[in-house]
Scaffold this motif. Structure first.
Motif, PDB file in Angstrom:
ATOM      1  N   SER A 281      -3.473   4.828   9.759  1.00 47.36           N
ATOM      2  CA  SER A 281      -3.404   6.122   9.082  1.00 47.36           C
ATOM      3  C   SER A 281      -2.023   6.338   8.510  1.00 47.36           C
ATOM      4  O   SER A 281      -1.042   5.734   8.931  1.00 47.36           O
ATOM      5  N   ALA A 282      -1.922   7.229   7.561  1.00 44.95           N
ATOM      6  CA  ALA A 282      -0.639   7.510   6.907  1.00 44.95           C
ATOM      7  C   ALA A 282       0.367   8.077   7.882  1.00 44.95           C
ATOM      8  O   ALA A 282       1.549   8.106   7.605  1.00 44.95           O
TER       9      ALA A 282
ATOM     10  N   TYR B 106       5.686  -0.520   7.931  1.00 47.57           N
ATOM     11  CA  TYR B 106       5.926   0.597   7.022  1.00 47.57           C
ATOM     12  C   TYR B 106       7.388   0.593   6.609  1.00 47.57           C
ATOM     13  O   TYR B 106       8.260   0.181   7.380  1.00 47.57           O
TER      14      TYR B 106
ATOM     15  N   THR C 287       0.847  -1.190   0.000  1.00 44.03           N
ATOM     16  CA  THR C 287       0.000   0.000   0.000  1.00 44.03           C
ATOM     17  C   THR C 287       0.882   1.239   0.000  1.00 44.03           C
ATOM     18  O   THR C 287       1.743   1.387   0.869  1.00 44.03           O
TER      19      THR C 287
ATOM     20  N   TYR D  76       1.620   5.216   0.431  1.00 47.00           N
ATOM     21  CA  TYR D  76       1.224   6.394   1.196  1.00 47.00           C
ATOM     22  C   TYR D  76       2.162   7.523   0.785  1.00 47.00           C
ATOM     23  O   TYR D  76       3.306   7.268   0.417  1.00 47.00           O
TER      24      TYR D  76
ATOM     25  N   SER E 297      -3.224   1.962  -3.082  1.00 47.73           N
ATOM     26  CA  SER E 297      -2.760   3.201  -2.474  1.00 47.73           C
ATOM     27  C   SER E 297      -3.803   3.724  -1.516  1.00 47.73           C
ATOM     28  O   SER E 297      -5.002   3.511  -1.701  1.00 47.73           O
ATOM     29  N   ASN E 298      -3.343   4.429  -0.508  1.00 45.77           N
ATOM     30  CA  ASN E 298      -4.231   5.027   0.471  1.00 45.77           C
ATOM     31  C   ASN E 298      -4.586   6.475   0.129  1.00 45.77           C
ATOM     32  O   ASN E 298      -5.521   7.010   0.680  1.00 45.77           O
ATOM     33  N   ASP E 299      -3.836   7.100  -0.787  1.00 45.81           N
ATOM     34  CA  ASP E 299      -4.053   8.529  -0.984  1.00 45.81           C
ATOM     35  C   ASP E 299      -4.034   8.965  -2.452  1.00 45.81           C
ATOM     36  O   ASP E 299      -5.038   9.376  -2.983  1.00 45.81           O
TER      37      ASP E 299
END
Length: 162
Positions: free
Chosen positions: A156-157, A30, A12, A14, A77-79
């Motif tokens: 969260s990022a 991460y 994923t 960020y 992707s988260n964003d």
């Protein structure tokens, strides 16, 4: 052909880090720009970037995989749109919010492979490297056992790197 993988990793993106989740294992973390590169990139740091090994191409937590394993990757992707690019694996795959893209690789040689986000994903786009450490199967099993239970969930990022 992503069928019949030896392992699957969910990737994923960020702004400006990657999150890796090893499916079927209690391992997730991460991966961010290394502290040495982070310090050297700051204006007025007094650190000459030429003295930093793998400047802007090193991370705090590399993706670790066993040599000879077929690794299926599920990218999202988260964003914003990111692109997971590792030239030695001939992979450049976009990670798009709301979509899951598939790819795979099989590293035949132990070593460290470097890449980076190849999509203009924001102002710190140049600080989103990828490092894949390919190790012998026994070393991978030992690494995996050490990481199990220390998984950092997808959050969260602003999550901290481990």
């Amino acid at each position: 052909d992503t069928r019949d993988p030896d392992m699957t990793v969910v990737v994923t993106g960020y702004q400006w880090k990657w999150h890796y989740t090893y499916q079927g294992e209690d391992v997730a973390f991460y991966s961010s720009l290394s502290r040495t590169s982070m310090a050297a990139r700051r204006l007025g740091s007094g650190i000459d970037p030429d003295t930093v090994e793998n400047y802007l191409l090193d991370v705090d937590n590399p993706l670790v995989v066993p040599v000879g394993a077929k690794v299926r990757m599920l990218l999202t992707s988260n964003d914003v749109i990111h692109s997971w690019w590792v030239p030695d694996f001939a992979i450049k795959k976009d990670a798009i919010p709301g979509f899951t893209k598939e790819t795979w690789f099989k590293a035949e040689t132990v070593g460290v492979y470097r890449g980076q986000c190849a999509e203009l994903c924001g102002m710190d786009h140049g600080y989103m490297p990828i490092v894949v450490e390919v190790v012998e199967p026994q070393a991978f099993e030992a690494w995996l056992a050490d990481k199990k239970g220390n998984a950092l969930p997808l959050a969260s990022a602003g999550g901290e790197s481990r």
